[in-house]
Write a protein that holds these residues in place. Structure first.
Motif, PDB file in Angstrom:
ATOM      1  N   ARG A   9      36.194  82.423  67.720  1.00 55.38           N
ATOM      2  CA  ARG A   9      37.309  82.194  66.812  1.00 55.38           C
ATOM      3  C   ARG A   9      38.615  82.741  67.380  1.00 55.38           C
ATOM      4  N   TYR A  10      38.509  83.823  68.094  1.00 59.61           N
ATOM      5  CA  TYR A  10      39.686  84.449  68.700  1.00 59.61           C
ATOM      6  C   TYR A  10      39.358  84.802  70.151  1.00 59.61           C
ATOM      7  N   TYR A  35      41.829  69.149  69.673  1.00 57.37           N
ATOM      8  CA  TYR A  35      43.251  69.172  69.389  1.00 57.37           C
ATOM      9  C   TYR A  35      43.792  70.572  69.649  1.00 57.37           C
ATOM     10  N   GLN A  37      47.066  72.929  68.166  1.00 60.22           N
ATOM     11  CA  GLN A  37      48.068  72.975  67.110  1.00 60.22           C
ATOM     12  C   GLN A  37      49.122  73.998  67.480  1.00 60.22           C
ATOM     13  N   LEU A  88      46.427  77.283  69.046  1.00 66.91           N
ATOM     14  CA  LEU A  88      45.290  77.214  68.133  1.00 66.91           C
ATOM     15  C   LEU A  88      44.575  75.900  68.405  1.00 66.91           C
ATOM     16  N   PHE A  90      41.400  73.121  67.820  1.00 68.65           N
ATOM     17  CA  PHE A  90      40.443  72.601  66.858  1.00 68.65           C
ATOM     18  C   PHE A  90      39.578  71.533  67.496  1.00 68.65           C
ATOM     19  N   ARG A  94      33.763  62.709  64.063  1.00 70.54           N
ATOM     20  CA  ARG A  94      33.909  61.613  63.104  1.00 70.54           C
ATOM     21  C   ARG A  94      32.658  60.755  63.116  1.00 70.54           C
ATOM     22  N   ALA A 103      37.976  62.814  59.805  1.00 71.85           N
ATOM     23  CA  ALA A 103      37.535  63.795  60.773  1.00 71.85           C
ATOM     24  C   ALA A 103      37.077  65.058  60.061  1.00 71.85           C
ATOM     25  N   PHE A 105      36.615  69.048  60.780  1.00 73.32           N
ATOM     26  CA  PHE A 105      37.180  70.010  61.713  1.00 73.32           C
ATOM     27  C   PHE A 105      36.404  71.318  61.741  1.00 73.32           C
ATOM     28  N   GLY A 106      36.397  71.926  62.915  1.00 70.04           N
ATOM     29  CA  GLY A 106      35.924  73.292  63.036  1.00 70.04           C
ATOM     30  C   GLY A 106      36.946  74.264  62.482  1.00 70.04           C
ATOM     31  N   GLN A 107      36.600  75.549  62.518  1.00 65.35           N
ATOM     32  CA  GLN A 107      37.466  76.577  61.940  1.00 65.35           C
ATOM     33  C   GLN A 107      38.620  76.965  62.854  1.00 65.35           C
TER      34      GLN A 107
ATOM     35  N   PHE B  34      45.641  59.415  55.719  1.00 64.87           N
ATOM     36  CA  PHE B  34      44.930  60.611  55.275  1.00 64.87           C
ATOM     37  C   PHE B  34      45.923  61.737  54.981  1.00 64.87           C
ATOM     38  N   TYR B  36      45.485  65.938  54.914  1.00 70.75           N
ATOM     39  CA  TYR B  36      44.625  67.103  55.129  1.00 70.75           C
ATOM     40  C   TYR B  36      45.368  68.360  54.678  1.00 70.75           C
ATOM     41  N   ASN B  41      44.146  80.589  58.427  1.00 74.17           N
ATOM     42  CA  ASN B  41      42.975  80.954  59.239  1.00 74.17           C
ATOM     43  C   ASN B  41      41.769  80.043  59.006  1.00 74.17           C
ATOM     44  N   GLN B  42      42.033  78.814  58.627  1.00 75.37           N
ATOM     45  CA  GLN B  42      40.940  77.865  58.429  1.00 75.37           C
ATOM     46  C   GLN B  42      41.242  76.554  59.141  1.00 75.37           C
ATOM     47  N   GLY B  43      40.230  75.733  59.223  1.00 83.77           N
ATOM     48  CA  GLY B  43      40.406  74.404  59.782  1.00 83.77           C
ATOM     49  C   GLY B  43      41.013  73.464  58.763  1.00 83.77           C
ATOM     50  N   LEU B  44      41.113  72.197  59.136  1.00 83.12           N
ATOM     51  CA  LEU B  44      41.693  71.196  58.246  1.00 83.12           C
ATOM     52  C   LEU B  44      40.611  70.609  57.349  1.00 83.12           C
ATOM     53  N   GLN B  45      40.990  70.386  56.113  1.00 78.68           N
ATOM     54  CA  GLN B  45      40.066  69.846  55.112  1.00 78.68           C
ATOM     55  C   GLN B  45      40.684  68.590  54.522  1.00 78.68           C
ATOM     56  N   GLN B  99      39.642  54.489  66.434  1.00 79.97           N
ATOM     57  CA  GLN B  99      39.929  55.633  65.598  1.00 79.97           C
ATOM     58  C   GLN B  99      40.852  56.707  66.166  1.00 79.97           C
ATOM     59  N   VAL B 101      43.598  59.122  65.891  1.00 79.63           N
ATOM     60  CA  VAL B 101      44.271  59.676  64.724  1.00 79.63           C
ATOM     61  C   VAL B 101      45.563  60.349  65.180  1.00 79.63           C
ATOM     62  N   PHE B 103      48.658  62.701  63.885  1.00 82.16           N
ATOM     63  CA  PHE B 103      49.028  63.622  62.823  1.00 82.16           C
ATOM     64  C   PHE B 103      50.532  63.824  62.767  1.00 82.16           C
TER      65      PHE B 103
END
Lengths: 114, 113
Positions: A9-10, A35, A37, A88, A90, A94, A103, A105-107, B34, B36, B41-45, B99, B101, B103
């Motif tokens: 994670r880090y 990706y 960010q 960051l 990710f 899909r 999609a 996504f992971g954390q 979409f 999201y 500290n989290q991913g995309l939902q 597909q 995507v 953003f």
């Protein structure tokens, strides 16, 4: 539970020291992608894979490598990290082909290169 | 080619007020759209998505969005903001091929008590 798992994670590393960020999904998805960010830039695609042994460059592939030897795993490799790769990251997967599949996504992995 | 523009990198609303996050897209083929959400500290939902059919789409947590082809827009709304809505929101578009995507750059929503 359907999920995409990234590790670590880090991560703090030094310039030039090779590193790998792992990504695994348990949904039997064929399509996976990475990706990065960055503030003000949103998410930019680094690499993607449509199936095992099939990978292709996204919008910002320079300085990165990927491999897809198994359907569930899609590691991101930085052979010689540089400070401009501090970001960051990710991983996402899909479902079957079709434009309406979202999609998952992971954390995220926060990487700092010093 | 496709693109997404999110107007306003930061939006502040009072608790209980209307939330409106703007998204305009460009696509050479009919888009799938979409929204999201990303909490700290989290991913995309996934919040919601438009594929075909009804242009008003309802998502989780009371959010909805309307696809307006004539305006090439897909704005996100919620009638009454809650403190828990504070997060970053991303609009995304897919079109054609396999597909890809794209953003938007994201909008950070601040909810003021």
């Amino acid at each position: 539970e359907a999920q995409v798992t990234q590790n670590p994670r880090y991560l703090i590393t030094v310039t030039g020291k090779k590193l790998t960020v792992t990504c695994s999904q348990n949904m039997n998805h064929e399509y996976m992608s990475w990706y990065r960010q960055d503030p003000g830039l949103g998410l930019r695609q680094i690499y993607y894979s449509m199936n095992v042994e099939v990978t292709d460059k996204g919008d910002v592939p320079e300085g990165y490598k990927v491999s897809r030897k198994e359907k569930r795993n899609f590691p991101l490799i930085l052979e010689s990290p540089s400070p401009n790769q501090t970001s960051l990251y990710f991983c996402a997967s899909r479902g079957p082909p079709g434009r309406d599949t979202e999609a998952f996504f992971g954390q995220g992995t926060r990487l700092t290169v010093v | 080619a496709q693109s997404v523009t999110q107007l306003g990198s930061h939006v502040s609303v009072s608790e209980g007020a209307l939330v409106l996050l703007r998204c305009n897209y460009s696509s050479s083929v009919p888009p799938y759209l979409f929204w999201y959400v990303q909490y700290p500290n989290q991913g995309l939902q996934l919040l919601l998505k438009y594929t075909t059919g009804a242009t008003l789409v309802k998502g989780i947590n009371g959010f909805e969005a309307e696809f307006k082809k004539s305006e090439t827009s897909f704005h996100l709304t919620k009638p009454s903001a809650h403190m828990s809505d504070a997060a970053e929101y991303f609009c995304a578009v897919t079109s054609g091929g396999y597909q890809k995507v794209t953003f938007g750059t994201g909008t950070k929503l601040q909810v003021i008590p």
